[in-house]
Design a protein around this motif. Structure first.
Motif, PDB file in Angstrom:
ATOM      1  N   SER A  24      80.886  21.290  29.173  1.00 58.20           N
ATOM      2  CA  SER A  24      80.876  22.260  28.083  1.00 58.20           C
ATOM      3  C   SER A  24      80.138  21.712  26.866  1.00 58.20           C
ATOM      4  N   HIS A  25      80.338  20.433  26.578  1.00 59.42           N
ATOM      5  CA  HIS A  25      79.651  19.802  25.442  1.00 59.42           C
ATOM      6  C   HIS A  25      78.134  19.833  25.647  1.00 59.42           C
ATOM      7  N   ASN A  27      76.498  22.030  27.347  1.00 59.70           N
ATOM      8  CA  ASN A  27      76.072  23.418  27.149  1.00 59.70           C
ATOM      9  C   ASN A  27      75.996  23.783  25.676  1.00 59.70           C
ATOM     10  N   LYS A  28      76.883  23.202  24.876  1.00 59.17           N
ATOM     11  CA  LYS A  28      76.855  23.455  23.430  1.00 59.17           C
ATOM     12  C   LYS A  28      75.592  22.878  22.794  1.00 59.17           C
ATOM     13  N   LEU A  31      72.931  25.272  23.628  1.00 55.10           N
ATOM     14  CA  LEU A  31      73.063  26.470  22.804  1.00 55.10           C
ATOM     15  C   LEU A  31      72.491  26.236  21.409  1.00 55.10           C
ATOM     16  N   SER A  32      72.773  25.091  20.831  1.00 56.47           N
ATOM     17  CA  SER A  32      72.224  24.753  19.505  1.00 56.47           C
ATOM     18  C   SER A  32      70.704  24.703  19.556  1.00 56.47           C
ATOM     19  N   SER A  97      74.009  23.037  34.645  1.00 56.92           N
ATOM     20  CA  SER A  97      73.807  22.781  33.216  1.00 56.92           C
ATOM     21  C   SER A  97      72.647  21.822  32.988  1.00 56.92           C
ATOM     22  N   LYS A 126      75.959  31.448  25.644  1.00 55.09           N
ATOM     23  CA  LYS A 126      77.240  31.458  24.933  1.00 55.09           C
ATOM     24  C   LYS A 126      78.359  31.993  25.819  1.00 55.09           C
ATOM     25  N   ASN A 129      79.170  29.565  28.782  1.00 53.82           N
ATOM     26  CA  ASN A 129      79.960  28.392  28.415  1.00 53.82           C
ATOM     27  C   ASN A 129      81.378  28.773  28.002  1.00 53.82           C
ATOM     28  N   GLN A 133      84.687  27.099  29.408  1.00 56.62           N
ATOM     29  CA  GLN A 133      85.696  26.523  28.515  1.00 56.62           C
ATOM     30  C   GLN A 133      87.071  27.125  28.773  1.00 56.62           C
TER      31      GLN A 133
END
Length: 222
Positions: A24-25, A27-28, A31-32, A97, A126, A129, A133
């Protein structure tokens, strides 16, 4: 239930959650990168499939050991079987991912219509993920009502990713008709975005497995 058994279960859940959080991290970070339109940030997605596979194998060994030592009853047995399948789903999600971050960065160029792509790619990532999550949160949850709520949330986000992927696919196909010389680049971008849809699919599988662990049912349909 025996204390050592409970300790093993808690460790299994914690280790599974840890793998999920790592994915998940990553993917974040992706996303950023998309939100800021700075794809160089995708280089920071450094998921090691080898390390995650090692962690997954260690979890599986602990599950098998726990099954052998404590002979759990029906519900506990369902939970252990679910955990064995969930570790595999997480490794697949991690691979998707990592592939997305690598291939999207490589295929995306200044010649492409970034606005038309990112319009749906950002919410797609978004939702994908968020589905993952939420599924991971279910691992540590014991309340049946909350598990059901989170399960429904995962299904909603998974459905969203299907719709969003269909939209971005439609957009990209229109762009290809306008600039056929960029078709290869556009198709590679589309292929990388398909991995995001697959991540939410893995999240839905994890959620189904956890509901199976809680209430039972037909494992073949999970």
């Amino acid at each position: 239930m025996l204390k050592p058994y409970i300790e093993n279960i808690n460790k299994i859940k914690s280790e599974i959650s840890s793998i999920g959080e790592e994915i998940s991290h990553a993917n974040k970070i992706s996303l950023s990168a998309l939100k800021e339109n700075d794809l160089s940030m995708l280089k920071d997605v450094n998921l090691s499939l080898k390390q995650l596979s090692t962690k997954s194998n260690d979890i599986d060994k602990l599950i098998v050991k726990t099954l052998a030592l404590y002979s759990p009853e029906a519900k506990d047995l369902r939970e252990m079987v679910s955990f064995l399948k969930i570790t595999n789903e997480l490794i697949r999600a991690a691979a998707y991912s990592k592939t997305f971050a690598k291939n999207f960065r490589k295929s995306f160029s200044e010649d492409l219509n970034s606005e038309a792509i990112l319009e749906y790619a950002i919410p797609l990532l978004k939702s994908s993920n968020l589905a993952l999550q939420t599924a991971i949160e279910m691992v540590l949850e014991d309340d049946e009502k909350i598990i059901e709520q989170k399960f429904n949330k995962v299904l909603v986000e998974d459905s969203k990713t299907d719709d969003l992927y269909a939209m971005v696919e439609k957009n990209i196909l229109k762009l290809i008709t306008k600039k056929i010389e960029l078709s290869k680049d556009y198709f590679e971008v589309l292929s990388s975005l398909r991995k995001l849809e697959k991540i939410s699919g893995r999240a839905a599988s994890i959620a189904n497995l956890l509901v199976f662990a809680e209430v039972g049912g037909d494992l073949e349909n999970v």
